[in-house]
Design an enzyme around this catalytic site. Structure first.
Site, short mmCIF file in Angstrom:
data_model
loop_
_atom_site.label_atom_id
_atom_site.label_comp_id
_atom_site.label_asym_id
_atom_site.label_seq_id
_atom_site.Cartn_x
_atom_site.Cartn_y
_atom_site.Cartn_z
N SER A 182 9.77 16.23 70.06
CA SER A 182 11.16 16.06 69.65
C SER A 182 11.67 14.65 69.96
O SER A 182 11.08 13.68 69.53
CB SER A 182 12.00 17.15 70.30
OG SER A 182 13.16 17.34 69.57
N LYS A 186 9.63 11.11 69.13
CA LYS A 186 10.08 9.80 68.63
C LYS A 186 9.61 8.73 69.61
O LYS A 186 9.10 7.67 69.25
CB LYS A 186 11.63 9.75 68.54
CG LYS A 186 12.30 10.93 67.82
CD LYS A 186 13.83 10.78 67.81
CE LYS A 186 14.63 12.08 67.81
NZ LYS A 186 14.53 12.97 66.71
N TRP A 273 15.29 21.43 60.86
CA TRP A 273 16.11 20.30 61.32
C TRP A 273 15.28 19.02 61.42
O TRP A 273 15.77 17.92 61.21
CB TRP A 273 16.72 20.68 62.68
CG TRP A 273 17.76 19.77 63.25
CD1 TRP A 273 17.73 19.17 64.47
CD2 TRP A 273 19.03 19.41 62.68
NE1 TRP A 273 18.88 18.45 64.68
CE2 TRP A 273 19.70 18.57 63.61
CE3 TRP A 273 19.66 19.70 61.47
CZ2 TRP A 273 20.96 18.02 63.37
CZ3 TRP A 273 20.93 19.15 61.24
CH2 TRP A 273 21.55 18.32 62.17
N HIS A 325 10.97 25.03 66.90
CA HIS A 325 10.97 23.74 67.57
C HIS A 325 10.45 23.88 69.00
O HIS A 325 11.19 24.29 69.91
CB HIS A 325 12.43 23.26 67.58
CG HIS A 325 12.62 21.84 67.98
ND1 HIS A 325 12.12 20.79 67.26
CD2 HIS A 325 13.27 21.29 69.04
CE1 HIS A 325 12.46 19.66 67.85
NE2 HIS A 325 13.15 19.94 68.94
C1 GTR Z 1 17.87 17.78 68.60
C2 GTR Z 1 17.99 16.47 67.92
C3 GTR Z 1 16.67 16.04 67.44
C4 GTR Z 1 15.57 16.28 68.45
C5 GTR Z 1 15.86 17.37 69.47
C6 GTR Z 1 15.18 17.34 70.82
O1 GTR Z 1 19.06 18.36 68.90
O2 GTR Z 1 18.91 16.61 66.90
O3 GTR Z 1 16.70 14.73 66.96
O4 GTR Z 1 15.13 15.12 69.02
O5 GTR Z 1 17.16 17.53 69.74
O6 GTR Z 1 14.85 16.31 71.39
O7 GTR Z 1 15.01 18.43 71.36
#
Ligand code: GTR
Length: 345
Positions: A182, A186, A273, A325
């Site tokens: 996440s 990045k 997302w 996620h």
């Molecule tokens: C989310 C965010 C994402 C992602 C994520 C995370 O809410 O919108 O860009 O990076 O968090 O790091 O869990």
């Protein structure tokens, strides 16, 4: 695939030129690399995982132009392998080893060492730039529009940890990869881009600002991410709110900047997302730069990602698993399958 025809490509640019644009417009410029790093063993030599691994808690001190900064990390490596082992640097959300995002014993059983640190031990995940590494790099917590945000500082710490990892006799220094999920996915791609020594940068469900193309992203947009997390990026990135079409780059530039080494994009089918379709197209688009530089980039299988269809032949790897996620065992096993295939080439 029409989107691919509209993207700006870094054709003919050097890696430094690609990075320069990404720093100026998105992530911000990072501090100069450390002059040196030193390590202190805080809690040594505990035999874990039924005696299969050596586990220690250590701390890394970065000596750099901004001063000295220390953060803790864990290290585990498999014993009695009789050879140097490959390793992962896992940037994690939590402090500790073995974690719901990190099946350490299984990683060890597959013959890998693991370094891991908690990102907030480097600097907090919020707009406060006065603490941790941020506090040293930005006296008074003030940064300029092209100074790096938090992603850049976490990536910097991963690269500094690599400075130490490459010195260990039990580690195969040419086979150390960086992993994150996440926001830390990045970060992993950014760490890979700033440090040529990594073998591969593994991004898991990294989405907007990570692997996923910003143009036509059906999940998180630049508006959404800069509203909630402006401090991850440099301030210049806000120019692209509702203005993705005018970016002089897109996220395939970040993957491209991972040359000369590999980059891997993992998606989850239910993580809309993060926009799995755009994560996949980003691999296709980044492949051009690898190919221009004489490498096999990405070998796609159709226009859209397919479930449990790992694409492991090229220097850009990809899989999409079912579910939401999360950084799962299934993801880690795919990463290791990919590495084994690449090591055998
Ligand atoms: C989310 C965010 C994402 C992602 C994520 C995370 O809410 O919108 O860009 O990076 O968090 O790091 O869990």
């Amino acid at each position: 695939m029409e989107l691919l025809n509209r993207l700006p490509y870094p054709t003919g640019l050097s890696k430094e030129e690609i990075l320069d644009l990404l720093f100026r417009e998105e992530y911000g410029y990072l501090p100069k690399k450390p002059d040196s790093v030193t390590v202190k063993v805080e809690n040594p030599g505990i035999h874990h995982f039924a005696g299969k691994g050596y586990l220690a808690r250590l701390s890394l001190t970065i000596h750099a132009e901004f001063g000295e900064f220390t953060f803790p990390f864990y290290y585990v490596y498999p014993l009695n392998t009789g050879k140097k082992v490959p390793a992962f640097i896992h940037i994690n959300f939590r402090d500790g080893i073995s974690d719901r995002y990190q099946p350490a014993e299984e990683i060890l059983d597959r013959g890998y060492a693991l370094f891991t640190f908690c990102y907030e031990n480097v600097t907090s995940d919020n707009s406060d730039f006065t603490n941790g590494l941020a506090g040293l790099v930005y006296p008074g917590g003030k940064r300029s529009p092209d100074s790096c945000g938090k992603l850049g500082l976490w990536a910097y710490a991963a690269s500094a940890l690599l400075d130490y990892a490459v010195t260990l006799p039990e580690i195969d220094a040419d086979k150390i990869s960086v992993v994150g999920h996440s926001r830390l996915g990045k970060t992993a791609l950014l760490a890979g881009a700033i440090d040529e020594r990594f073998y591969c940068a593994f991004s898991n469900d990294s989405g907007c600002g990570g692997a996923a193309l910003a143009r036509e992203n059906t999940g998180e947009t630049v508006r959404a991410i800069t509203k909630n997390f402006p401090f991850w990026f440099c301030e210049n990135y806000q120019k692209y709110i509702d203005n993705e079409e005018n970016m002089p780059f897109d996220q395939h530039w970040l993957i491209s900047a991972n040359l000369p080494h590999r980059a891997y994009v993992a998606s989850a089918e239910g993580d809309t997302w993060a926009c799995p379709q755009n994560e996949y197209l980003s691999c296709v688009a980044a492949s051009k730069y690898y190919e221009e530089n004489g490498k096999t980039g990405f070998i796609p299988d159709g226009d859209t990602p397919k479930l449990r269809n790992p694409l492991h032949e090229g220097m850009i790897g990809h899989h999409m698993r079912p579910g939401l996620h999360f950084l799962s065992r299934e993801d880690w096993n795919y990463y290791i399958d990919y590495l084994e295939k690449q090591f055998s080439k």
